[in-house]
Structure formats: structure tokens, C-alpha cells
Design a protein around this motif. Structure first.
Motif, mmCIF file in Angstrom:
data_model
loop_
_atom_site.group_PDB
_atom_site.id
_atom_site.type_symbol
_atom_site.label_atom_id
_atom_site.label_comp_id
_atom_site.label_asym_id
_atom_site.label_seq_id
_atom_site.Cartn_x
_atom_site.Cartn_y
_atom_site.Cartn_z
ATOM 1 N N PHE A 271 -90.962 20.090 35.630
ATOM 2 C CA PHE A 271 -90.405 19.111 34.693
ATOM 3 C C PHE A 271 -91.145 17.773 34.800
ATOM 4 N N ARG A 272 -91.314 17.310 36.067
ATOM 5 C CA ARG A 272 -91.969 16.023 36.311
ATOM 6 C C ARG A 272 -93.392 16.027 35.736
ATOM 7 N N LYS A 273 -94.102 17.119 36.000
ATOM 8 C CA LYS A 273 -95.498 17.171 35.522
ATOM 9 C C LYS A 273 -95.545 17.217 34.000
ATOM 10 N N THR A 284 -96.131 3.721 33.335
ATOM 11 C CA THR A 284 -95.601 3.899 34.686
ATOM 12 C C THR A 284 -96.069 5.236 35.270
ATOM 13 N N LYS A 285 -95.556 5.544 36.450
ATOM 14 C CA LYS A 285 -95.938 6.775 37.142
ATOM 15 C C LYS A 285 -94.647 7.462 37.557
ATOM 16 N N LEU A 286 -94.567 8.749 37.310
ATOM 17 C CA LEU A 286 -93.336 9.459 37.671
ATOM 18 C C LEU A 286 -93.590 10.356 38.880
ATOM 19 N N THR A 287 -93.146 9.897 40.059
ATOM 20 C CA THR A 287 -93.297 10.689 41.291
ATOM 21 C C THR A 287 -91.929 11.319 41.606
ATOM 22 N N PRO A 288 -91.824 12.106 42.650
ATOM 23 C CA PRO A 288 -90.500 12.662 42.986
ATOM 24 C C PRO A 288 -89.480 11.584 43.401
ATOM 25 N N VAL A 289 -89.972 10.394 43.801
ATOM 26 C CA VAL A 289 -89.052 9.394 44.371
ATOM 27 C C VAL A 289 -87.901 8.977 43.435
ATOM 28 N N PRO A 290 -88.151 8.698 42.127
ATOM 29 C CA PRO A 290 -87.009 8.330 41.269
ATOM 30 C C PRO A 290 -85.951 9.433 41.190
ATOM 31 N N MET A 327 -85.607 1.256 49.792
ATOM 32 C CA MET A 327 -86.759 2.176 49.756
ATOM 33 C C MET A 327 -87.825 1.612 50.687
ATOM 34 N N ALA A 328 -88.115 2.345 51.756
ATOM 35 C CA ALA A 328 -89.118 1.870 52.717
ATOM 36 C C ALA A 328 -90.490 1.871 52.052
ATOM 37 N N VAL A 329 -91.208 0.745 52.176
ATOM 38 C CA VAL A 329 -92.554 0.645 51.603
ATOM 39 C C VAL A 329 -93.527 0.299 52.726
ATOM 40 N N ASP A 330 -94.572 1.088 52.786
ATOM 41 C CA ASP A 330 -95.604 0.905 53.797
ATOM 42 C C ASP A 330 -96.614 -0.110 53.266
ATOM 43 N N THR A 331 -96.719 -1.269 53.904
ATOM 44 C CA THR A 331 -97.659 -2.297 53.415
ATOM 45 C C THR A 331 -98.616 -2.676 54.551
ATOM 46 N N ALA A 362 -93.790 -5.613 47.150
ATOM 47 C CA ALA A 362 -93.780 -5.509 48.621
ATOM 48 C C ALA A 362 -95.200 -5.631 49.161
ATOM 49 N N ARG A 363 -96.103 -4.932 48.542
ATOM 50 C CA ARG A 363 -97.495 -4.940 49.043
ATOM 51 C C ARG A 363 -98.155 -6.295 48.835
ATOM 52 N N GLU A 364 -97.721 -6.987 47.773
ATOM 53 C CA GLU A 364 -98.287 -8.334 47.523
ATOM 54 C C GLU A 364 -97.489 -9.408 48.267
ATOM 55 N N ILE A 379 -83.991 5.268 51.724
ATOM 56 C CA ILE A 379 -84.874 6.433 51.599
ATOM 57 C C ILE A 379 -86.227 6.041 52.163
ATOM 58 N N SER A 380 -86.728 6.867 53.060
ATOM 59 C CA SER A 380 -88.071 6.649 53.596
ATOM 60 C C SER A 380 -88.910 7.857 53.208
ATOM 61 N N SER A 381 -89.807 7.647 52.240
ATOM 62 C CA SER A 381 -90.590 8.782 51.737
ATOM 63 C C SER A 381 -92.022 8.733 52.248
ATOM 64 N N LEU A 382 -92.365 9.725 53.040
ATOM 65 C CA LEU A 382 -93.748 9.862 53.508
ATOM 66 C C LEU A 382 -94.431 11.014 52.779
ATOM 67 N N GLY A 383 -93.792 11.393 51.645
ATOM 68 C CA GLY A 383 -94.292 12.540 50.888
ATOM 69 C C GLY A 383 -95.726 12.401 50.446
ATOM 70 N N SER A 384 -96.128 11.177 50.125
ATOM 71 C CA SER A 384 -97.504 11.005 49.655
ATOM 72 C C SER A 384 -98.473 10.961 50.824
ATOM 73 N N ILE A 385 -97.975 10.782 52.027
ATOM 74 C CA ILE A 385 -98.843 10.657 53.207
ATOM 75 C C ILE A 385 -99.001 11.995 53.921
ATOM 76 N N VAL A 404 -88.095 11.763 53.692
ATOM 77 C CA VAL A 404 -88.670 12.740 52.753
ATOM 78 C C VAL A 404 -90.098 13.040 53.198
ATOM 79 N N SER A 405 -90.397 14.323 53.355
ATOM 80 C CA SER A 405 -91.766 14.700 53.762
ATOM 81 C C SER A 405 -92.481 15.417 52.631
ATOM 82 N N LYS A 406 -93.709 15.778 52.900
ATOM 83 C CA LYS A 406 -94.580 16.300 51.825
ATOM 84 C C LYS A 406 -94.141 17.691 51.372
ATOM 85 N N ALA A 407 -93.951 17.820 50.086
ATOM 86 C CA ALA A 407 -93.584 19.122 49.523
ATOM 87 C C ALA A 407 -94.795 20.051 49.560
ATOM 88 N N ALA A 408 -94.530 21.324 49.748
ATOM 89 C CA ALA A 408 -95.625 22.298 49.794
ATOM 90 C C ALA A 408 -95.131 23.625 49.241
HETATM 91 N N1 CAO Z 1 -94.282 15.646 48.323
HETATM 92 C C1 CAO Z 1 -95.483 15.796 47.757
HETATM 93 N N2 CAO Z 1 -96.057 14.830 47.044
HETATM 94 C C2 CAO Z 1 -95.430 13.669 46.904
HETATM 95 C C3 CAO Z 1 -94.187 13.435 47.480
HETATM 96 C C4 CAO Z 1 -93.600 14.511 48.218
HETATM 97 N N3 CAO Z 1 -92.420 14.395 48.817
HETATM 98 N N4 CAO Z 1 -93.796 12.195 47.188
HETATM 99 C C5 CAO Z 1 -94.763 11.634 46.474
HETATM 100 N N5 CAO Z 1 -95.741 12.525 46.306
HETATM 101 C C6 CAO Z 1 -96.984 12.324 45.542
HETATM 102 C C7 CAO Z 1 -96.713 11.617 44.263
HETATM 103 O O1 CAO Z 1 -96.252 12.519 43.286
HETATM 104 C C8 CAO Z 1 -98.056 11.055 43.952
HETATM 105 O O2 CAO Z 1 -98.898 12.054 43.464
HETATM 106 P P1 CAO Z 1 -99.235 12.172 41.907
HETATM 107 O O3 CAO Z 1 -99.793 10.846 41.517
HETATM 108 O O4 CAO Z 1 -100.213 13.266 41.849
HETATM 109 O O5 CAO Z 1 -97.975 12.482 41.234
HETATM 110 C C9 CAO Z 1 -98.596 10.684 45.327
HETATM 111 O O6 CAO Z 1 -97.805 11.412 46.258
HETATM 112 C C10 CAO Z 1 -98.548 9.220 45.655
HETATM 113 O O7 CAO Z 1 -97.259 8.705 45.482
HETATM 114 P P2 CAO Z 1 -96.976 7.147 45.756
HETATM 115 O O8 CAO Z 1 -96.976 6.895 47.180
HETATM 116 O O9 CAO Z 1 -97.922 6.348 44.943
HETATM 117 O O10 CAO Z 1 -95.570 6.905 45.136
HETATM 118 P P3 CAO Z 1 -94.164 7.420 45.635
HETATM 119 O O11 CAO Z 1 -93.259 7.157 44.533
HETATM 120 O O12 CAO Z 1 -94.186 8.785 46.144
HETATM 121 O O13 CAO Z 1 -93.802 6.474 46.873
HETATM 122 C C11 CAO Z 1 -93.396 4.510 48.088
HETATM 123 C C12 CAO Z 1 -93.593 5.109 46.703
HETATM 124 C C13 CAO Z 1 -93.290 3.033 47.941
HETATM 125 C C14 CAO Z 1 -92.126 5.090 48.679
HETATM 126 C C15 CAO Z 1 -94.568 4.915 48.978
HETATM 127 O O14 CAO Z 1 -95.760 4.450 48.399
HETATM 128 C C16 CAO Z 1 -94.509 4.409 50.377
HETATM 129 O O15 CAO Z 1 -94.819 3.233 50.695
HETATM 130 N N6 CAO Z 1 -94.091 5.283 51.330
HETATM 131 C C17 CAO Z 1 -94.107 4.955 52.723
HETATM 132 C C18 CAO Z 1 -92.715 4.805 53.239
HETATM 133 C C19 CAO Z 1 -92.757 4.597 54.736
HETATM 134 O O16 CAO Z 1 -93.634 3.961 55.275
HETATM 135 N N7 CAO Z 1 -91.782 5.173 55.433
HETATM 136 C C20 CAO Z 1 -91.766 5.117 56.846
HETATM 137 C C21 CAO Z 1 -90.793 4.113 57.253
HETATM 138 S S1 CAO Z 1 -90.544 4.141 58.986
HETATM 139 O O17 CAO Z 1 -91.942 3.694 59.578
#
Ligand code: CAO
Length: 459
Positions: A271-273, A284-290, A327-331, A362-364, A379-385, A404-408
Motif C-alpha cells: 500500500f505504502r509503495k 513529502t515522503k511516506l515511510t512506515p513511521v506515520p 519520536m526519537a531523532v538521531d542528529t 531536529a537535525r537543524e 517511538i524509537s525507529s531504527l528501521g532505516s539504520i 522499531v527495527s528493520k523490516a525484512a
Molecule cells: N524497516 C525497513 N525500512 C524502513 C523502516 C523499517 N522499520 N523504517 C524506515 N524504513 C526506510 C524508509 O521507508 C526509507 O526508505 P524509502 O525511502 O525507500 O522508503 C528509509 O528507511 C529511510 O527512512 P528515514 O529515516 O528517512 O525516515 P523514517 O520515517 O523511517 O524515520 C526518523 C524518521 C526521524 C525516525 C529517523 O530518521 C531517525 O532519526 N531514526 C533514528 C531514531 C533513533 O536514533 N533511535 C534511537 C534512540 S535511542 O538511542
């Protein structure tokens, strides 16, 4: 010679009390009012004094015994004249006989009695008929006159074991602190240890980082790493130091439990894609986070305990009717947590735009203090990392946080065969003072169901 059995007096309440200390041994001479044993109940610790002077012949209790009123404690031989007179008078329960001794005041420290509120009734001595077996070498007891009202428990006693002078309340406090009383200097009469002495000792020990007294955190020693190779020392950012203090405060105050699950986001991802072009069109960009934000808001509404906070005294829970999610943001400067307001009332597109906007601010380093306040849940999403799972630390006064960790894509057994499904690992850490396993289980299971079938988000 007269042997007298001393029983436990009325110690207030019907429940038993445990013998936590025995202050005398067979062969010891005891005075009237001298402590024999220390009892501790749920409510108080109390020293049980002797009502006669004499020589301890037999101990009828051991440490750990549970005693009630009337339990035999000690047999004392009162063999000298004065002692026998007192003994006879008390054994017979004769007020007149006691009065004949002159009715002098018992050797009780009244000031101490006022200070320490532990006052069991006088023990009732009972004559024992068998002939005593007193060691020949035993010092003849010196009996003291007994007050007409009967002997009151003496709180200022000598600890025969370690020559420490302290009352039961101080002894109890010392046990709670884990302080060896022998290490404490007493400032009371005859070196008696007062509560203030104990407080001072604990305060000094904490200041000195001495953990043997209990309470203080053991310190990790500073190491000169340069002795092992080249190093570079940099100042930590203010943000990093603040985060460190917050993490430690949470870790020390909040009993954490973490629960794990996987959300099948196969359909959500399709759906997202399919909305990618729409997103670009909206700038904008639609990631799983919203979607995760929205699903959390629904799950928090259904499980309000996870949207609550505990008062500092632990007496009440504050249930919030609003749903603001951090929402935790890594800066580059460190970790920041902007708060998205009223997530339950916003649609996916609105949330997607806000995620981008808040992350950019946050980053700025342009977030205002109020942008980071009022969160109910994080919510702390490390999915993109990357990574398959982690246990996030609760952000008090919130009571839960989602990692939240990386989906696979993984093979999932559907009952007949393995099919490729996109699984997103979720971890929920929660404050176990507030959230029980059942609450957390219902929340996480509900969240997984919402993310696995996003049509439920509109229900
Ligand atoms: N699984 C797989 N892929 C994911 C994902 C998941 N759970 N979550 C995000 N992604 C993908 C996104 O879809 C995007 O890919 P596409 O552009 O191909 O769609 C890519 O990862 C990058 O996403 P993003 O990081 O730009 O945006 P986001 O909405 O996923 O996350 C934010 C925004 C602010 C939460 C994130 O950038 C961030 O800073 N995370 C770090 C949080 C952190 O540091 N937590 C630890 C706190 S304790 O030390």
C-alpha cells in the motif's frame, strides 16, 4: 537459688515477632532492664529486657524463632538476696512486695524512650521449679530496685557481642542501611549511638563514594587510557550529557521489562509503495513511521494505561485523554525527541509531513523547548539504520516506549507452506510499576494486528 523463666511480654498485636538478635549468653550476668533479646515484627523492632537481676542459665530461643506473647525466652538465676527479693516479689506478681523495695525508679533512659517509640509491656517472670545449674564462676547478680509500675523496657542497652551501645530503633535502621554499628561513633551518653550518628555516617559514606555502607552507586574507576596507546579526548555535547543523565535516571528509577513481536507489514508495504507518487506530488515522503504513529495512537486509546504517568509518590496514575507521541531523532548533535501532538486525530498524510518537518527541525537544531514537551509515549525507529531488535529505555514520566527495527522478508508458515512475508520487529519496553505483562501483551498484540491489516486503523 531461684531460677526464673522470663517469657515474652505483651508485644502488641497477635502476630508473632522474629528473634533477630540475642543479647545475652549462658553465664552472663544481667541487670534489671538489661536487654535479653531483640524482636522484630512487621511494625517495629523491640528489645525485651530482663525483669530481674541474676545470671543467665539457659537460652530458650534461637535467632529466627517466631515468638508470641508468653513464649519462654530465657531462664535467669537470681541467687543473691536482693535479687531473690525482687524475684520473689515479681514472680508472685505482688505490687506490695515491689513497693517494699523502695519504689525507686528503674534505670531507664526516659529521654531515649521518648525518642524511640518501641515500648512492649514488661515481661512476666515465672518461677521455675527445678534446681538451677549455675556455673560456680558466675558473678553474683546485682539486683536493682524495680519501679512500682514495673520495669519498663530499656532501650539504651549494651550490645554484648560487639560492645556497641544502641537502641532497637537505631539497630533496625542500621540493618536497613547495611551499616555495621561497630563502625559508627556514638555521640550519646557513654558513647551510645544515636540516630543522628547513623545519619551522619551514611551521609559521609555516600559523599566518599563508600558503597560498603549501602545505597551509593559503585563508581567505575577512571582509567588513563593513554598508557595503552594513542587517544583523543573530546568534550561531550550538552545534548549528549543531558541524554546520559536522563537515561541513567530512567534506568535507575524504572523497573524495565521488554516485550517482543513481529508485525507482518506485507500489505502495508504494498500500500505504502503504491502511494509513492502521491507522496512526491505532495512534496513529502511516506515511510512506515506515520503508519506506526497512527497505529500506536489507536492502541494507546484502547490500552489507556500505556498512555498514563505515575505520580512521584507512586500513589496515583494520571490518565491522559490526549495522545501526544514523541519520536526519537538521531542528529549529529545527539538524540532529540520532538513530540507530535494529537496523533489520534491526524491522518497519515498529515503525520507523514510532520515526521519530515520535525526530523528536519531536529537535525537543524531548530526545535523549541515546547516541541519536545508533553509526550505520552515514544517511538524509537531504527528501521532505516538496521538491526533485528533492541530494548529501548522508557522516557519518564512516560511508561512505555516502542522500538522499531528493520523490516525484512522472511519465510512464514501459513499452515500449508512457507510464504515470503515482510516482518517488522517491534519491541515494547515498559515501566513495570505501572504496566503489567498482560497490559503490554494486549497493547503489542493489538498494535501488530493494526499494522498487519491497516484497514483496522479506520475502525
Ligand atoms: N524497516 C525497513 N525500512 C524502513 C523502516 C523499517 N522499520 N523504517 C524506515 N524504513 C526506510 C524508509 O521507508 C526509507 O526508505 P524509502 O525511502 O525507500 O522508503 C528509509 O528507511 C529511510 O527512512 P528515514 O529515516 O528517512 O525516515 P523514517 O520515517 O523511517 O524515520 C526518523 C524518521 C526521524 C525516525 C529517523 O530518521 C531517525 O532519526 N531514526 C533514528 C531514531 C533513533 O536514533 N533511535 C534511537 C534512540 S535511542 O538511542
Amino acid at each position: 537459688m531461684a531460677r526464673v523463666q522470663i517469657d515474652v511480654p505483651d508485644i502488641g498485636g497477635s502476630e508473632g515477632a522474629e528473634v533477630i538478635e540475642i543479647l545475652v549468653a549462658p553465664g552472663d550476668t544481667v541487670d534489671i532492664d538489661q536487654g535479653l533479646i531483640v524482636l522484630e515484627s512487621d511494625k517495629a523492632s523491640m528489645e525485651i529486657p530482663s525483669t530481674i537481676a541474676g545470671t543467665v542459665v539457659e537460652l530458650l530461643v534461637a535467632e529466627g524463632d517466631e515468638l508470641v506473647e508468653g513464649s519462654p525466652m530465657v531462664v535467669v538465676d537470681a541467687s543473691d538476696a536482693a535479687g531473690e527479693a525482687d524475684t520473689a516479689a515479681q514472680a508472685a506478681g505482688s505490687e506490695d512486695a515491689v513497693a517494699e523495695t523502695g519504689g525507686a525508679s528503674a534505670d531507664t533512659d526516659k529521654a531515649e524512650l521518648d525518642r524511640e517509640q518501641s515500648a512492649p509491656q514488661s515481661p512476666t517472670p515465672q518461677p521455675v521449679t527445678p534446681e538451677p545449674t549455675v556455673p560456680e564462676s558466675a558473678t553474683p547478680p546485682t539486683a536493682k530496685p524495680v519501679a512500682a509500675s514495673g520495669a519498663e523496657p530499656t532501650l539504651a542497652v549494651e550490645d554484648h557481642g560487639d560492645s556497641v551501645y544502641a537502641g532497637p530503633a537505631v539497630r533496625k535502621l542500621a540493618r536497613e542501611f547495611g551499616v555495621p554499628l561497630a563502625a559508627v561513633a556514638g555521640s550519646g551518653p557513654h558513647g551510645r549511638i544515636l540516630k543522628e550518628d547513623l545519619h551522619g555516617f551514611v551521609k559521609n559514606s555516600l559523599g566518599a563514594g563508600d558503597t560498603k555502607a549501602g545505597g551509593a552507586l559503585p563508581k567505575v574507576p577512571d582509567v588513563d587510557f593513554a598508557q595503552f596507546g594513542e587517544v583523543e579526548i573530546t568534550e561531550r555535547s550538552k545534548l549528549d550529557k543531558l541524554t546520559a543523565a536522563n537515561m541513567q535516571r530512567s534506568w535507575l528509577n524504572v523497573p524495565h521489562v521488554t516485550q517482543f513481536d513481529d508485525a507482518d507489514i506485507t500489505e502495508l508495504e504494498a500500500f505504502r509503495k503504491s502511494l509513492k507518487a502521491d507522496a512526491e506530488g505532495r512534496g513529502t515522503k511516506l515511510t512506515p513511521v506515520p503508519f506506526i504513529l497512527k497505529a500506536c495512537a489507536v492502541a494507546l486509546k484502547t490500552n489507556p494505561k500505556l498512555n498514563s504517568s505515575l505520580s512521584q509518590d507512586g500513589q496515583v496514575l494520571v490518565y491522559k485523554k490526549y495522545v501526544h507521541i514523541g519520536m526519537a531523532v538521531d542528529t549529529p548533535a545527539g538524540l532529540v525527541v520532538p513530540v507530535l501532538r494529537d496523533v489520534d486525530r491526524k491522518g497519515i498524510w498529515e503525520l507523514a509531513a510532520e515526521v519530515q518537518e520535525m526530523a528536519a527541525l531536529a537535525r537543524e537544531r531548530k526545535l523549541k523547548p515546547q516541541d519536545m514537551q508533553g509526550g505520552c509515549f515514544t517511538i524509537s525507529s531504527l528501521g532505516s539504520i538496521g538491526g533485528r531488535g533492541f530494548t529501548p529505555i522508557v522516557n519518564p514520566p512516560e511508561v512505555a516506549i516502542l522500538g522499531v527495527s528493520k523490516a525484512a522478508v522472511q519465510p512464514v508458515w501459513d499452515g500449508e507452506q512457507f510464504t515470503p512475508r515482510t516482518l517488522m520487529p517491534l519491541t515494547l519496553s515498559y515501566d513495570h510499576r505501572v504496566v503489567n505483562g498482560g497490559d503490554a501483551g494486549r497493547f503489542l498484540t493489538g498494535l501488530v494486528a493494526l499494522l498487519s491489516d491497516t484497514r483496522r486503523l479506520s475502525l
